[in-house]
Structures are given as structure tokens and as C-alpha cells.
Design a protein around this motif. Sequence first.
Motif, PDB file in Angstrom:
ATOM      1  N   ALA A   1       0.811  -1.224   0.000  1.00 17.20           N
ATOM      2  CA  ALA A   1       0.000   0.000   0.000  1.00 17.20           C
ATOM      3  C   ALA A   1       0.839   1.268   0.000  1.00 17.20           C
ATOM      4  O   ALA A   1       0.292   2.365  -0.148  1.00 17.20           O
ATOM      5  CB  ALA A   1      -0.934   0.013   1.206  1.00 17.20           C
ATOM      6  N   VAL A   2       2.141   1.139   0.188  1.00 15.56           N
ATOM      7  CA  VAL A   2       3.015   2.306   0.209  1.00 15.56           C
ATOM      8  C   VAL A   2       4.078   2.157  -0.859  1.00 15.56           C
ATOM      9  O   VAL A   2       4.285   1.079  -1.417  1.00 15.56           O
ATOM     10  CB  VAL A   2       3.685   2.485   1.597  1.00 15.56           C
ATOM     11  CG1 VAL A   2       2.634   2.586   2.700  1.00 15.56           C
ATOM     12  CG2 VAL A   2       4.661   1.357   1.884  1.00 15.56           C
ATOM     13  N   ALA A   3       4.775   3.258  -1.156  1.00 10.44           N
ATOM     14  CA  ALA A   3       5.891   3.231  -2.106  1.00 10.44           C
ATOM     15  C   ALA A   3       7.196   3.139  -1.326  1.00 10.44           C
ATOM     16  O   ALA A   3       7.306   3.655  -0.215  1.00 10.44           O
ATOM     17  CB  ALA A   3       5.873   4.491  -2.971  1.00 10.44           C
ATOM     18  N   TYR A   4       8.185   2.486  -1.934  1.00 12.27           N
ATOM     19  CA  TYR A   4       9.474   2.309  -1.273  1.00 12.27           C
ATOM     20  C   TYR A   4      10.591   2.890  -2.127  1.00 12.27           C
ATOM     21  O   TYR A   4      10.528   2.876  -3.360  1.00 12.27           O
ATOM     22  CB  TYR A   4       9.758   0.821  -1.042  1.00 12.27           C
ATOM     23  CG  TYR A   4       8.758   0.138  -0.147  1.00 12.27           C
ATOM     24  CD1 TYR A   4       8.859   0.236   1.236  1.00 12.27           C
ATOM     25  CD2 TYR A   4       7.706  -0.607  -0.667  1.00 12.27           C
ATOM     26  CE1 TYR A   4       7.947  -0.390   2.075  1.00 12.27           C
ATOM     27  CE2 TYR A   4       6.786  -1.239   0.153  1.00 12.27           C
ATOM     28  CZ  TYR A   4       6.913  -1.127   1.520  1.00 12.27           C
ATOM     29  OH  TYR A   4       6.005  -1.741   2.342  1.00 12.27           O
ATOM     30  N   ALA A   5      11.605   3.391  -1.433  1.00 17.59           N
ATOM     31  CA  ALA A   5      12.817   3.872  -2.100  1.00 17.59           C
ATOM     32  C   ALA A   5      14.002   3.556  -1.218  1.00 17.59           C
ATOM     33  O   ALA A   5      13.857   3.429   0.004  1.00 17.59           O
ATOM     34  CB  ALA A   5      12.743   5.384  -2.349  1.00 17.59           C
ATOM     35  N   GLU A   6      15.160   3.410  -1.816  1.00 18.78           N
ATOM     36  CA  GLU A   6      16.370   3.258  -1.016  1.00 18.78           C
ATOM     37  C   GLU A   6      16.598   4.553  -0.226  1.00 18.78           C
ATOM     38  O   GLU A   6      16.163   5.627  -0.653  1.00 18.78           O
ATOM     39  CB  GLU A   6      17.569   2.936  -1.904  1.00 18.78           C
ATOM     40  CG  GLU A   6      17.508   1.539  -2.504  1.00 18.78           C
ATOM     41  CD  GLU A   6      17.385   0.468  -1.427  1.00 18.78           C
ATOM     42  OE1 GLU A   6      18.238   0.458  -0.501  1.00 18.78           O
ATOM     43  OE2 GLU A   6      16.441  -0.339  -1.491  1.00 18.78           O
TER      44      GLU A   6
ATOM     45  N   GLU B   1      -4.585   6.629  -5.329  1.00 16.74           N
ATOM     46  CA  GLU B   1      -4.758   5.185  -5.175  1.00 16.74           C
ATOM     47  C   GLU B   1      -3.990   4.683  -3.963  1.00 16.74           C
ATOM     48  O   GLU B   1      -4.488   3.825  -3.211  1.00 16.74           O
ATOM     49  CB  GLU B   1      -4.274   4.467  -6.438  1.00 16.74           C
ATOM     50  CG  GLU B   1      -4.294   2.941  -6.329  1.00 16.74           C
ATOM     51  CD  GLU B   1      -5.659   2.381  -5.954  1.00 16.74           C
ATOM     52  OE1 GLU B   1      -5.691   1.331  -5.263  1.00 16.74           O
ATOM     53  OE2 GLU B   1      -6.687   2.979  -6.322  1.00 16.74           O
ATOM     54  N   MET B   2      -2.788   5.206  -3.730  1.00 12.91           N
ATOM     55  CA  MET B   2      -2.017   4.818  -2.547  1.00 12.91           C
ATOM     56  C   MET B   2      -2.743   5.208  -1.267  1.00 12.91           C
ATOM     57  O   MET B   2      -2.741   4.454  -0.290  1.00 12.91           O
ATOM     58  CB  MET B   2      -0.630   5.479  -2.584  1.00 12.91           C
ATOM     59  CG  MET B   2       0.312   4.887  -3.618  1.00 12.91           C
ATOM     60  SD  MET B   2       1.814   5.890  -3.799  1.00 12.91           S
ATOM     61  CE  MET B   2       2.474   5.818  -2.129  1.00 12.91           C
ATOM     62  N   GLY B   3      -3.364   6.377  -1.292  1.00 12.00           N
ATOM     63  CA  GLY B   3      -4.116   6.806  -0.121  1.00 12.00           C
ATOM     64  C   GLY B   3      -5.254   5.845   0.190  1.00 12.00           C
ATOM     65  O   GLY B   3      -5.480   5.473   1.351  1.00 12.00           O
ATOM     66  N   ARG B   4      -5.960   5.402  -0.852  1.00  7.75           N
ATOM     67  CA  ARG B   4      -7.072   4.458  -0.642  1.00  7.75           C
ATOM     68  C   ARG B   4      -6.539   3.097  -0.185  1.00  7.75           C
ATOM     69  O   ARG B   4      -7.109   2.470   0.730  1.00  7.75           O
ATOM     70  CB  ARG B   4      -7.876   4.302  -1.939  1.00  7.75           C
ATOM     71  CG  ARG B   4      -8.687   5.536  -2.305  1.00  7.75           C
ATOM     72  CD  ARG B   4      -9.626   5.243  -3.459  1.00  7.75           C
ATOM     73  NE  ARG B   4      -8.885   5.037  -4.711  1.00  7.75           N
ATOM     74  CZ  ARG B   4      -8.604   5.995  -5.583  1.00  7.75           C
ATOM     75  NH1 ARG B   4      -8.976   7.246  -5.345  1.00  7.75           N
ATOM     76  NH2 ARG B   4      -7.955   5.721  -6.700  1.00  7.75           N
ATOM     77  N   ALA B   5      -5.448   2.646  -0.788  1.00  9.56           N
ATOM     78  CA  ALA B   5      -4.888   1.346  -0.418  1.00  9.56           C
ATOM     79  C   ALA B   5      -4.347   1.365   1.013  1.00  9.56           C
ATOM     80  O   ALA B   5      -4.509   0.394   1.766  1.00  9.56           O
ATOM     81  CB  ALA B   5      -3.776   0.961  -1.400  1.00  9.56           C
ATOM     82  N   GLY B   6      -3.715   2.460   1.385  1.00 18.05           N
ATOM     83  CA  GLY B   6      -3.187   2.572   2.737  1.00 18.05           C
ATOM     84  C   GLY B   6      -4.293   2.588   3.766  1.00 18.05           C
ATOM     85  O   GLY B   6      -4.170   1.967   4.839  1.00 18.05           O
TER      86      GLY B   6
END
Length: 383
Positions: A324-329, A351-356
Motif C-alpha cells: 500500500a506504500v511506495a518504497y525507495a532506497e 490510489e495509494m491513499g485508498r490502499a493505505g
Amino acid sequence: MSPAPHVLFDATSIPPSHGGVARFITGLLGGLDQNGMVVDVVAKRSDIPALHAAAPGHTYIVAPRFVSSRAVRFVWEQTGLPALARRRRSEIIYSPHYTFPLFTRVKRVVTLHDATFYSSPEAHSRVKGLFFRTWIRWANARADRLVAASRATADEVQRYVARAQPQIDVAYLGVDPEVFAPPSEAAVQSVRQTLGLEASQAWIAFLGTMEPRKNIPALIAAHATLRATDPGTPVLALSGARGWDEAANEALDANASLPVAQRPIIEAGYLPLDLLSAFLGGSQLVVYPSLGEGFGLPVLEAMSSGAPVLTTPRLSIPEVGGDAVAYAEPDAPSLAAAIRSLLDDRPRRDEMGRAGLERSAEFTWRACASIYARAFAAVGSRS
């Protein structure tokens, strides 16, 4: 079915800032209350009204006034808390934040929130690292049951601590959807006023203490890169206290030396609990660039507030954020690229807000409390 054991819940470790530790203790008490388990709670007089409001079913005991001093509280924990347990005929003392009575015949259950004091000692001050490593070892050796806030934390304890307990319960923290929920426009405007922003001005949010493992210098550098190429990049708003991260403090001092209207960073300090949901959910993006967490409560609280979240795939965070969230190094170039991509993609953020929001509903204090209730019952059955 045997009756629930008589538990003395030590809530005297709630800090004056009423940050994550307070939310954990309050949430767990509420979850136990919802599950019908009654415990004795010892707490500072000033904390009892809020605890009672959240979990009215428990018995509350006023701790001595002097426990407001951290040093004195530790002494009382070793002497006064066991004495109180004897007077209350408690079968179990529950200690929610690492430290616990070392010498008592009463059974002890202890929560370990984080083991990065072993795996990432450079992310902590020398004194803090030594303190918590020592108490984790003692808890492992003396407590009758350990509970960890995530599988990653349990695994790290078992990896780094000699003769680690073979069974460590994992109880994910919860989030109160009545406190952390998608905010109204009025609430967002109230946060804008608190931050000193204009009526339609956007911001990128961070919530947490600015200590080394939170990786604030990399976030500041990434934000500076974005502002250099696009001055319209939203300001970076940081909520939480400064810690012992010298690089972060130097960058923040440089920011504070600028005229207010020219500062790319807003230091909001501790925001009241009733503003946090709007601070997170009203932002363009919540960025949590941590180098490692025992759980990552701000990530969960941001998700519950409907915010899109960018974080790092370190230790426990994927257990919380999932897909539900985005990842980065956690380096500045990777963070800058990910932030830019998300700022430029409103549909993805939505969409991320809804998924989270959907995923955060899985993390309830009632579910958390059920793990503790089973741990208490297991210990009590051995009395």
C-alpha cells in the motif's frame, strides 16, 4: 476456561511529549478493555484521565508523584512496583517499554519495540545504545515472556542476543481510526494555519523524532535537489523534536537562519494529537526515510489518515506498509527520484491513499491486545 490472570500494567513510562509510547500504552489498554480483560494500571496522576477515557474498564492506581523524574522512576520500578504488585496480589507485572523489575517473584511480561540497538548501533547515541542493549539482554534472561512489535524485531533479538528465548510473541501495534482518519478540509486548513502556510499551499510531511536512523539529512538533501530544479516543490514540514543527529541539526539551523518566507523547511515541533491526522492526511505526500524500525507507527498512522506514503524497505516497515506504500532506497538521489515521481502522479497518490486506508484497518488495538491476553494467560498458567 481458567480466569484471566491478575495483571499489574505499569504505565508510568508515558513521556511528557505523549508521543508513540503514549499512543501504544493507550491503544493497548483500550484493546484489552474491548476484549473484556481488566487489569490494574499504575500511572502518573496527570496521565490517568486520558487513559481512563480511552479504556474505562480498568482499575487505575496513582503512582507516586516522584516518578515524573525519569531517574527516580527507574528506582521506583525496581522497588515500589514489586511492592505494589505484592499488595495488589498481582500474578503478572507487565512492562510496556523494555525496563522492568529485576528482582521479584511476580511473573514478568516485557515488550521489546526495537532491536536496531544491536543491528544499527551507529544510528543511536552511545549511551542510549548501551542502555537498551543491556535491558534487552536482561529482559531476555529474566522475563517470563517477551512480546515484540514486529517479526523483524523478534528475529533480530533472536539473532543478536545470546541464548535468546526461543519463543517471542509478535503483536503488531494498532491505530485508532477515530483519531487517525482522512481529515476534513477545515482540519487541513487549521494545520495550514498552524504551519504558517497560505490557504492553498501544499506540504510534504514527516513525523518522528529527528534522530540519526530517521535519515533526515538524506530527506533534506533530496528535498533541496527537487527545489533547485523546481521551486514549486512543496515545502517540507517536519513534526517532532530534534534529536542528536548533528548533520540534521546543522541543516535545520541553516534553514532557520533564512527569512521565514524563504525557508523550504518548516519545523513544526510536537503537534497536538488532534492535528496529526490532518498534518499527515492533508499533505501531498508523507515521507518516512528511516534506516530501520522496530515497527514504524508513523507509517501506519499516515496510512490511516489517507495519506500516500513513501518509505524504505528496511526491517519491519514492509510488515506495516505491505503493497500500500511506495518504497525507495534511503539515499538522497533515490528519495528525490521517488518523491518527484509521486508528486507528478496525482492518480497514483490517490490510489495509494485508498490502499493505505484499507490496509491500516487490519491493524487494530483489539487484535494487538488479543496477543497480549494470550501471553498473560500462558504466563499465568505456569504460576
